[in-house]
Design an enzyme around this catalytic site. Sequence first.
Site, PDB file in Angstrom:
ATOM      1  N   ILE A   1     -10.422   9.945  -1.958  1.00  0.00           N
ATOM      2  CA  ILE A   1     -10.763   9.305  -0.786  1.00  0.00           C
ATOM      3  C   ILE A   1     -10.296  10.596   0.381  1.00  0.00           C
ATOM      4  O   ILE A   1      -9.200  11.131   0.307  1.00  0.00           O
ATOM      5  CB  ILE A   1      -9.947   8.201  -0.212  1.00  0.00           C
ATOM      6  CG1 ILE A   1     -10.270   7.082  -1.476  1.00  0.00           C
ATOM      7  CG2 ILE A   1     -10.308   7.859   1.244  1.00  0.00           C
ATOM      8  CD1 ILE A   1     -11.597   6.633  -1.358  1.00  0.00           C
TER       9      ILE A   1
ATOM     10  N   LYS B   1       0.631   4.776 -11.159  1.00  0.00           N
ATOM     11  CA  LYS B   1      -0.571   3.952 -10.749  1.00  0.00           C
ATOM     12  C   LYS B   1      -1.021   2.915 -12.059  1.00  0.00           C
ATOM     13  O   LYS B   1      -1.667   1.961 -11.771  1.00  0.00           O
ATOM     14  CB  LYS B   1      -1.725   4.637 -10.308  1.00  0.00           C
ATOM     15  CG  LYS B   1      -1.378   5.368  -8.912  1.00  0.00           C
ATOM     16  CD  LYS B   1      -0.938   4.330  -8.001  1.00  0.00           C
ATOM     17  CE  LYS B   1      -0.904   5.152  -6.603  1.00  0.00           C
ATOM     18  NZ  LYS B   1      -0.369   3.918  -5.243  1.00  0.00           N
TER      19      LYS B   1
ATOM     20  N   TYR C   1       2.528  10.559 -10.740  1.00  0.00           N
ATOM     21  CA  TYR C   1       1.441   9.646 -10.018  1.00  0.00           C
ATOM     22  C   TYR C   1       0.586   8.961 -10.968  1.00  0.00           C
ATOM     23  O   TYR C   1       0.398   7.656 -10.903  1.00  0.00           O
ATOM     24  CB  TYR C   1       0.733  10.508  -9.166  1.00  0.00           C
ATOM     25  CG  TYR C   1      -0.340  10.011  -8.359  1.00  0.00           C
ATOM     26  CD1 TYR C   1       0.107   9.197  -7.340  1.00  0.00           C
ATOM     27  CD2 TYR C   1      -1.660   9.877  -8.591  1.00  0.00           C
ATOM     28  CE1 TYR C   1      -0.802   8.596  -6.247  1.00  0.00           C
ATOM     29  CE2 TYR C   1      -2.484   9.212  -7.639  1.00  0.00           C
ATOM     30  CZ  TYR C   1      -2.143   8.487  -6.529  1.00  0.00           C
ATOM     31  OH  TYR C   1      -3.017   7.730  -5.969  1.00  0.00           O
TER      32      TYR C   1
ATOM     33  N   ASN D   1       0.735  -1.247  -0.074  1.00  0.00           N
ATOM     34  CA  ASN D   1      -0.096   0.020  -0.053  1.00  0.00           C
ATOM     35  C   ASN D   1       0.880   1.452  -0.039  1.00  0.00           C
ATOM     36  O   ASN D   1       0.472   2.420  -0.457  1.00  0.00           O
ATOM     37  CB  ASN D   1      -0.894  -0.054   0.867  1.00  0.00           C
ATOM     38  CG  ASN D   1      -1.652   1.257   1.567  1.00  0.00           C
ATOM     39  OD1 ASN D   1      -2.362   1.626   0.776  1.00  0.00           O
ATOM     40  ND2 ASN D   1      -1.513   1.984   2.534  1.00  0.00           N
TER      41      ASN D   1
END
Length: 256
Positions: free
Chosen positions: A190, A161, A157, A91
Site C-alpha cells: 500500500i 502478521k 514482521y 491497527n
Amino acid sequence: MTGQSYAGKTVLITGANGAIGTATAKMMADRGAEIFAVDIPGTDWKAFRQAVGHGDRVDTTEADVTRETDVKDYVIKAKTRFGKIDVFFNNAGIEGKYQELPDLDIENLESVFNVNVKGVVMGLKYVLPLMYAAGKGAVVNASSVAGLGGSPGLTPYIMSKHAILGVTRTAALEAAAKGVRVNCVNPGPIDGRMMDSINDGQGGQQKMHDATAAAIPMQRFGTPEEVAGLVAFLGSDDAGYCNGGFYTVDGAMTAA
C-alpha cells in the site's frame, strides 16, 4: 444495503495517524461515526485532524500499545468520551528493520512482536469485555499479505502478521456466541511510509517500488482508501455473518 452507515456508532482506531488509520477514520467519520483515535506518544495530530474533519465527532489520545496500563487507559478514555465502542480497528503496527536471519537483531524481533502481536492481544483483552457487555460489536485486526507468505529479511514482521491470523480465529471463536465478530484484513503493498521504509531496506525506494508493482497482477500498489473500504465493510452491519475470516486487499498478489 444500509448497514454501512456509521451513524450512531463509535469506532476506536489504533495506529490512527498512519496512512491506513487516517483513511479509515475519515471514511467512517464521513459515514457518521464517532472516532476515537490512538497513536504513539508525541504524535502530531494536526494533519490527521485536517484530513478527517468532523471535529465534534473525533477525539484523539496517545498510548504505547506495548504497555498494558496505556492500553487499559485508552479503552477507558474511549468509553468515557463516547459511552461505548461499537467497532475496534486494531491497527497499530511497525515494520521493523530489514535484516536477514544471520544478522537478526533480537531487540528488533522483540520490538516488532511487542507492537504487532502483544499490542493487538492487549487491545482485545480490554475492548472485548465492553462489547460482550453490550452484546454486540465488531473487531478488525490488521494483518498483511506478510501473514500469508514469506519475505526475505523481514522475519519479525512476517512472524507477527502470521500470528494475527491465529489471534483473530481464536478471538472469533470466543466472541461469536456473545454477539461479537472478529476478522482481519491482509493488505498487500500500500502506498505510504511503511512500504517506503521496507523498499529502502531492500535496496532503494523507487527501484523496489517499481519491481514490486510489476509483480502484482494489477501492476500497482493499493491506496490507503482501498484498505479503509474493506475495514469499513467488515465493521458494518453488512458484514453480519463475516466472522473469524481474513480478507486480502492486494491486487490479486496472493491469488497465484
